[in-house]
Design an enzyme around this catalytic site. Sequence first.
Site, short mmCIF file in Angstrom:
data_model
loop_
_atom_site.label_atom_id
_atom_site.label_comp_id
_atom_site.label_asym_id
_atom_site.label_seq_id
_atom_site.Cartn_x
_atom_site.Cartn_y
_atom_site.Cartn_z
N HIS A 1 40.12 -70.05 -17.16
CA HIS A 1 38.82 -69.82 -16.56
C HIS A 1 38.23 -68.44 -16.80
O HIS A 1 37.14 -68.15 -16.32
CB HIS A 1 38.89 -70.02 -15.04
CG HIS A 1 38.87 -71.46 -14.63
ND1 HIS A 1 37.72 -72.14 -14.39
CD2 HIS A 1 39.88 -72.33 -14.45
CE1 HIS A 1 38.02 -73.39 -14.06
NE2 HIS A 1 39.32 -73.53 -14.09
N LYS B 1 25.65 -66.13 -6.21
CA LYS B 1 26.97 -66.22 -6.83
C LYS B 1 27.81 -65.10 -6.25
O LYS B 1 27.29 -64.22 -5.56
CB LYS B 1 26.88 -66.09 -8.35
CG LYS B 1 25.99 -64.91 -8.81
CD LYS B 1 25.88 -64.82 -10.32
CE LYS B 1 24.98 -65.84 -10.95
NZ LYS B 1 25.66 -66.78 -11.81
N ARG B 2 29.12 -65.13 -6.50
CA ARG B 2 29.95 -64.02 -6.03
C ARG B 2 29.41 -62.69 -6.58
O ARG B 2 28.84 -62.65 -7.68
CB ARG B 2 31.41 -64.22 -6.47
CG ARG B 2 32.15 -65.26 -5.67
CD ARG B 2 32.25 -64.91 -4.20
NE ARG B 2 33.12 -63.79 -4.00
CZ ARG B 2 34.37 -63.86 -3.54
NH1 ARG B 2 34.89 -65.02 -3.20
NH2 ARG B 2 35.11 -62.78 -3.42
N LYS C 1 28.54 -59.86 -13.32
CA LYS C 1 27.43 -60.78 -13.06
C LYS C 1 26.10 -60.03 -12.96
O LYS C 1 25.03 -60.61 -12.97
CB LYS C 1 27.70 -61.60 -11.80
CG LYS C 1 28.87 -62.59 -11.96
CD LYS C 1 29.11 -63.36 -10.67
CE LYS C 1 30.30 -64.30 -10.73
NZ LYS C 1 29.98 -65.61 -11.34
N THR D 1 28.64 -72.45 -13.19
CA THR D 1 28.23 -73.79 -12.80
C THR D 1 26.97 -73.71 -11.94
O THR D 1 26.21 -74.68 -11.88
CB THR D 1 29.33 -74.54 -12.01
OG1 THR D 1 29.83 -73.68 -10.99
CG2 THR D 1 30.46 -74.96 -12.94
N LYS E 1 23.42 -76.12 -11.66
CA LYS E 1 22.80 -76.66 -10.44
C LYS E 1 21.31 -76.31 -10.40
O LYS E 1 20.47 -77.13 -10.04
CB LYS E 1 23.50 -76.10 -9.19
CG LYS E 1 24.99 -76.45 -9.10
CD LYS E 1 25.68 -75.64 -7.99
CE LYS E 1 27.17 -75.63 -8.16
NZ LYS E 1 27.82 -74.54 -7.38
C1 PLP Z 1 28.35 -73.32 -7.71
C2 PLP Z 1 28.85 -72.35 -6.73
C3 PLP Z 1 29.44 -71.16 -7.17
C4 PLP Z 1 29.54 -70.78 -8.64
O1 PLP Z 1 28.37 -70.08 -9.00
P1 PLP Z 1 28.28 -69.28 -10.40
O2 PLP Z 1 26.85 -68.87 -10.45
O3 PLP Z 1 28.62 -70.24 -11.47
O4 PLP Z 1 29.20 -68.13 -10.30
C5 PLP Z 1 29.88 -70.26 -6.23
N1 PLP Z 1 29.76 -70.51 -4.91
C6 PLP Z 1 29.19 -71.64 -4.45
C7 PLP Z 1 29.07 -71.86 -2.98
C8 PLP Z 1 28.72 -72.61 -5.34
O5 PLP Z 1 28.18 -73.74 -4.87
#
Ligand code: PLP
Length: 796
Positions: free
Chosen positions: A346, A534-535, A540, A642, A646
């Site tokens: 990952h 995101k985190r 990032k 991911t 979305k």
């Molecule tokens: C999809 C998702 C992530 C991953 O987000 P990235 O932008 O790909 O880092 C992290 N936290 C939650 C709650 C998510 O639904």
Amino acid sequence: MFSSKEGFKEAFLKKLEMTCGKSFGESTKRDHYSTLGQMVREYVSTSWINTNERYRMGKGKQVYYLSIEFLLGRLLQHNLMNLEMEELVRDGLEDLGIDLYELEETESDAGLGNGGLGRLAACFMDSLASLDLPGHGCGIRYKHGLFEQKIVDGYQVELPEQWLRHGHVWEVRRAELAIDVPFWGEVKTKEENGKLLFHHVNAETITAVPYDMPIVGYKTDTVNTLRLWNAEPAPFPADQDILKYKRETESVSEFLYPDDTHDEGKILRLKQQYFLVSASIRSIIRSHRKRYGSLHSFPEHVGIHINDTHPVLAIPELMRILVDEEGMQWDAAWKITVQTVSYTNHTTLTEALEKWPVRIFQPLLPRIYMIVEEINERFCRSLWERYPGDWKHIERMAIIAHDEVKMAHLALVGSFSVNGVASLHTEILKKQEMNDFYQIYPEKFNNKTNGITHRRWLLKANPMLAQLISDGIGDHWIREPERLSELVKYREDVAFLQQLSIVKHRNKERLAARMEEQTGIAIDPSSIFDIQVKRLHAYKRQLLNILHVMYLSNRLKEDSSFHIHPRTFIFGAKASPGYYYAKKIIKLIHTVAEKVNHDPFLADRLKIVFLENYRVSLAEEVFPAADISEQISTASKEASGTGNMKFMMNGAITVGTLDGANVEMKERAGAENLFIFGLTADQVQNYYQNGGYHSMDYYHHDNRIRQVVNQLTNGFFPDMDDEFEPIVDSLLMENDQYFVLRDFDAYVTIQKQAGKIYENQEKWRKMCLMNIAGSGYFSSDRTINQYAEEIWHLNK
Ligand SMILES: *Cc1c(COP(=O)(O)O)cnc(C)c1O
């Protein structure tokens, strides 16, 4: 019971009385939630039993997905949807004066994960069941999931999360299937009939008790199992200090480690890993033995997939069982093990590659350590034959070197398949990070681009959009998400595009209401919703985003002819509690927000909102309301992402770098339908290898950069003193490792372009449509079908 609305209402009232011991008049929302939850779970039971029976009789292959995280979120509505009961239940409850939506809001998120990796595992569970594939999850039942984030005075405060406070209706405790997992102690060897036998003695055992959760597929009778292990004291501990033993034992499943990149380096973390692996593998083997007797045909019937290296001890644990318990020869056992295990990588961030000091590993897991040593010795011997005399090469690839166990190397050697999570990421693994191993095992490497379940992230999260799509192209897309491409036919259809825009506006109104409720700031839903959730991590680059906001605010104030379409910048992010720098960024976002949101001159043009406690249930409200999706990681650093998918599926347009799955999103939506900017992965690699980047030059030569960087420490933010000095240091003293200043100009330019195109709504809407139309590929159904066919060789 669920065949009619009246039947449902009757059953609900009866169940409420039985489980809560209250009359309807006295009952609370929580009573209603848990009553309905129990009814649904019981309803699922028959299919669950039947599915298990079918798997038992069928003798087909089963896959077990081992993951240290499962970020499930809420389950009630999702299960109702998959069972096709939502409408009936909603109507029935309405007759009783109960709002289903309010019940859903009382459910806690099962937040047993940090971010993308854990959410991927959850999406995979949904796809496996929905595609009628025999795949199950194995994880840990953390008492406290990822911490709850509160913002106090602009700073993140972490509170322990309490998802089990009111019980969890979706789980079933299976005490009779408990397994004892040994730690510490010594290994005694004994010769018997010319064979060396190993016994792990004086161990401290922890009992792993499974809690099973049904995973309900969409419109199918398949109900798979997610088995989460709870750590409990063994019934008859040898230890004298019972209380201490109890405390230490329970701590193993007490907390999820709130860190999604660094290896915590804690004994407890390694304990969690072996606890998960040992309990899971032994329960898998127990059911295999019951069915087939011996383990010789194991790889034909069982696949074990490890989600990153956290469960990599599955490899030596399987060896231990085959050699010590089954009495198999090493070579035969090794063949079975390698044929059984597959591995997903990952990340390429070096700080995230797990390594364990031998001084911790060996005493905690004495027999497992011996086996890892043996695997290492045999592997190094084979390397010696291949690269005679090249000690450097062998040292670099060894599983144990410099008193550390390298978990990724163990995974690479002990599995038959290694996959990256996006094309670019897999190529980087092959060419750079894991090139040594790729040279030896090219056949093991493959790519499986991540996906998301379109059922949760579109059908459930954005029902208005789902309906509009079905009105346009029929509902085949729900079963076959790649048929979303049929939407392309509406790309010149003004009326359809108008509908699309109305749906987006409604979703924005809903999020605006939530934001106003949380922050007291009124948000204009016709402003551009520009969202980064995101985190929080340096790679990032939330910093790039907020520096751009500062730049816009400077321009607006200095230049009355400077025009922008009103924009609301929305952030949501948790920082790992020990991640000092990330917490500074959170404080900076709040500090800028405080200034901008209260500036009457900027009032109608700029707003900044930080959404507290970002999590799955909040995410479901965020994605449908986004106009712009920020995917601005330093190229080569985000393995896939991911969140980007979305957003795309909900018709937001990506402002992003050519990183992770953004590359493939561009191919699917068409390059003209994303806003791509910045350094490429090759350019970044080139800088790392050959130098040539001097952030100070960008600071000196770009007035915009100099101004915003100076504002961090020159009193522009009152009372902030040296609060943001570490940020300035990272940019200037440490030469900006993530190329924030390097990409600043390109980012400003692309953002300007995005704002301009937004004002041409006809064009914008078409871009949104093309993104939705191209997003079907990113359904986790596609991903899981590829895993099933190309790695696991599973049959439906
Ligand atoms: C999809 C998702 C992530 C991953 O987000 P990235 O932008 O790909 O880092 C992290 N936290 C939650 C709650 C998510 O639904």
